[in-house]
Design a protein around this motif. Sequence first.
Motif, mmCIF file in Angstrom:
data_model
loop_
_atom_site.group_PDB
_atom_site.id
_atom_site.type_symbol
_atom_site.label_atom_id
_atom_site.label_comp_id
_atom_site.label_asym_id
_atom_site.label_seq_id
_atom_site.Cartn_x
_atom_site.Cartn_y
_atom_site.Cartn_z
ATOM 1 N N TYR A 159 0.811 -1.224 0.000
ATOM 2 C CA TYR A 159 0.000 0.000 0.000
ATOM 3 C C TYR A 159 0.837 1.264 0.000
ATOM 4 C CZ TYR A 159 -3.619 -3.339 1.197
ATOM 5 O OH TYR A 159 -4.454 -4.399 1.184
ATOM 6 N N ALA A 160 2.058 1.212 -0.530
ATOM 7 C CA ALA A 160 2.911 2.404 -0.515
ATOM 8 C C ALA A 160 3.378 2.785 -1.913
ATOM 9 C CB ALA A 160 4.112 2.159 0.385
ATOM 10 N N THR A 166 -1.671 10.459 -2.667
ATOM 11 C CA THR A 166 -2.116 11.801 -2.307
ATOM 12 C C THR A 166 -3.132 11.786 -1.178
ATOM 13 O OG1 THR A 166 -3.721 11.647 -4.104
ATOM 14 C CG2 THR A 166 -1.670 12.786 -4.567
ATOM 15 N N LYS A 167 -3.939 10.746 -1.092
ATOM 16 C CA LYS A 167 -4.947 10.691 -0.033
ATOM 17 C C LYS A 167 -4.412 10.125 1.277
ATOM 18 C CE LYS A 167 -7.636 7.935 -2.460
ATOM 19 N NZ LYS A 167 -8.724 7.022 -2.863
ATOM 20 N N LYS A 168 -3.196 9.615 1.259
ATOM 21 C CA LYS A 168 -2.612 9.050 2.476
ATOM 22 C C LYS A 168 -1.828 10.135 3.211
ATOM 23 C CE LYS A 168 -2.432 4.599 0.252
ATOM 24 N NZ LYS A 168 -1.666 3.818 -0.682
ATOM 25 N N SER A 169 -1.938 10.117 4.516
ATOM 26 C CA SER A 169 -1.282 11.146 5.319
ATOM 27 C C SER A 169 0.235 10.911 5.320
ATOM 28 C CB SER A 169 -1.807 11.110 6.747
ATOM 29 O OG SER A 169 -1.385 9.940 7.399
ATOM 30 N N PRO A 170 1.015 11.978 5.564
ATOM 31 C CA PRO A 170 2.470 11.806 5.634
ATOM 32 C C PRO A 170 2.895 10.805 6.706
ATOM 33 C CG PRO A 170 1.937 14.112 5.434
ATOM 34 C CD PRO A 170 0.641 13.394 5.629
ATOM 35 N N LYS A 171 2.190 10.774 7.831
ATOM 36 C CA LYS A 171 2.521 9.822 8.887
ATOM 37 C C LYS A 171 2.311 8.395 8.413
ATOM 38 C CE LYS A 171 1.141 8.412 13.514
ATOM 39 N NZ LYS A 171 0.230 8.659 14.630
ATOM 40 N N ARG A 172 1.199 8.160 7.709
ATOM 41 C CA ARG A 172 0.901 6.812 7.216
ATOM 42 C C ARG A 172 1.948 6.372 6.195
ATOM 43 N NH1 ARG A 172 -4.717 5.495 4.122
ATOM 44 N NH2 ARG A 172 -4.271 3.383 3.485
ATOM 45 N N LYS A 173 2.326 7.273 5.285
ATOM 46 C CA LYS A 173 3.327 6.925 4.270
ATOM 47 C C LYS A 173 4.686 6.669 4.908
ATOM 48 C CE LYS A 173 2.151 10.556 1.740
ATOM 49 N NZ LYS A 173 2.077 11.529 0.628
ATOM 50 N N ARG A 174 5.023 7.440 5.918
ATOM 51 C CA ARG A 174 6.298 7.265 6.607
ATOM 52 C C ARG A 174 6.340 5.922 7.323
ATOM 53 N NH1 ARG A 174 5.983 11.831 8.910
ATOM 54 N NH2 ARG A 174 5.226 11.164 10.941
ATOM 55 N N GLN A 175 5.232 5.535 7.946
ATOM 56 C CA GLN A 175 5.201 4.257 8.658
ATOM 57 C C GLN A 175 5.189 3.061 7.705
ATOM 58 O OE1 GLN A 175 1.804 4.878 11.195
ATOM 59 N NE2 GLN A 175 3.077 5.664 12.867
ATOM 60 N N LEU A 176 4.707 3.259 6.481
ATOM 61 C CA LEU A 176 4.696 2.170 5.510
ATOM 62 C C LEU A 176 6.091 1.855 4.977
ATOM 63 C CD1 LEU A 176 1.490 2.967 3.447
ATOM 64 C CD2 LEU A 176 1.871 0.981 4.899
ATOM 65 N N ARG A 177 7.059 2.764 5.180
ATOM 66 C CA ARG A 177 8.421 2.503 4.717
ATOM 67 C C ARG A 177 9.102 1.410 5.529
ATOM 68 N NH1 ARG A 177 10.447 8.231 5.425
ATOM 69 N NH2 ARG A 177 8.980 9.383 4.122
ATOM 70 N N LYS A 178 8.704 1.251 6.763
ATOM 71 C CA LYS A 178 9.380 0.305 7.647
ATOM 72 C C LYS A 178 9.018 -1.127 7.287
ATOM 73 C CE LYS A 178 9.328 3.650 11.374
ATOM 74 N NZ LYS A 178 8.753 3.996 12.670
ATOM 75 N N GLY A 179 9.968 -1.998 7.449
ATOM 76 C CA GLY A 179 9.723 -3.407 7.195
ATOM 77 C C GLY A 179 9.093 -4.093 8.391
ATOM 78 N N LEU A 180 8.575 -5.267 8.153
ATOM 79 C CA LEU A 180 7.960 -6.073 9.203
ATOM 80 C C LEU A 180 8.479 -7.497 9.111
ATOM 81 C CD1 LEU A 180 4.213 -5.033 8.865
ATOM 82 C CD2 LEU A 180 5.806 -4.288 10.612
ATOM 83 N N LEU A 181 8.178 -8.277 10.118
ATOM 84 C CA LEU A 181 8.480 -9.706 10.071
ATOM 85 C C LEU A 181 7.267 -10.449 9.534
ATOM 86 C CD1 LEU A 181 10.299 -10.238 13.477
ATOM 87 C CD2 LEU A 181 11.318 -10.089 11.218
ATOM 88 N N VAL A 182 7.522 -11.537 8.856
ATOM 89 C CA VAL A 182 6.441 -12.387 8.366
ATOM 90 C C VAL A 182 5.755 -13.027 9.572
ATOM 91 C CG1 VAL A 182 5.938 -14.468 7.019
ATOM 92 C CG2 VAL A 182 7.570 -12.792 6.171
ATOM 93 N N HIS A 183 4.444 -13.064 9.547
ATOM 94 C CA HIS A 183 3.672 -13.624 10.656
ATOM 95 C C HIS A 183 3.997 -15.107 10.822
ATOM 96 C CE1 HIS A 183 0.160 -14.696 13.094
ATOM 97 N NE2 HIS A 183 0.157 -13.421 13.436
ATOM 98 N N ALA A 184 3.897 -15.578 12.044
ATOM 99 C CA ALA A 184 4.249 -16.966 12.353
ATOM 100 C C ALA A 184 3.411 -17.963 11.557
ATOM 101 C CB ALA A 184 4.083 -17.218 13.843
ATOM 102 N N ALA A 185 2.153 -17.609 11.268
ATOM 103 C CA ALA A 185 1.293 -18.517 10.518
ATOM 104 C C ALA A 185 1.736 -18.659 9.064
ATOM 105 C CB ALA A 185 -0.150 -18.017 10.566
ATOM 106 N N ASP A 186 2.456 -17.666 8.533
ATOM 107 C CA ASP A 186 2.884 -17.697 7.138
ATOM 108 C C ASP A 186 4.333 -18.123 6.968
ATOM 109 O OD1 ASP A 186 0.368 -16.671 6.357
ATOM 110 O OD2 ASP A 186 1.046 -14.653 6.876
ATOM 111 N N THR A 187 5.061 -18.272 8.058
ATOM 112 C CA THR A 187 6.492 -18.574 7.972
ATOM 113 C C THR A 187 6.759 -19.922 7.308
ATOM 114 O OG1 THR A 187 6.867 -17.253 9.942
ATOM 115 C CG2 THR A 187 8.609 -18.766 9.314
ATOM 116 N N ALA A 188 5.902 -20.902 7.560
ATOM 117 C CA ALA A 188 6.126 -22.234 6.982
ATOM 118 C C ALA A 188 6.029 -22.196 5.470
ATOM 119 C CB ALA A 188 5.119 -23.224 7.557
ATOM 120 N N SER A 189 5.082 -21.455 4.926
ATOM 121 C CA SER A 189 4.950 -21.391 3.471
ATOM 122 C C SER A 189 6.101 -20.614 2.842
ATOM 123 C CB SER A 189 3.601 -20.779 3.078
ATOM 124 O OG SER A 189 3.473 -19.493 3.624
#
Length: 65
Positions: free
Chosen positions: A28-29, A34-57
């Motif tokens: 979503y980045a 244009t409709k997304k706030s600067p805070k939302r766009k800034r937070q979307l830059r950060k990476g995440l870990l894959v959820h435990a339920a999806d790690t096996a796949s």
Amino acid sequence: MPKLKSNRSAAKRFARTGTGKFKRAQGYANHILTKKSPKRKRQLRKGLLVHAADTASVRRMLPYS
């Protein structure tokens, strides 16, 4: 037994961390920003870990990572 092929699309999207977990980028980045706030766009830059339920796949798609 022959070598296994890595799923190339998954190899471009996921990376293994030092502790064996998988990290990923957030979606979503790319457009309609244009409709997304600067805070939302800034937070979307950060990476995440894959959820435990999806790690096996993900591990199945990337056998040698």
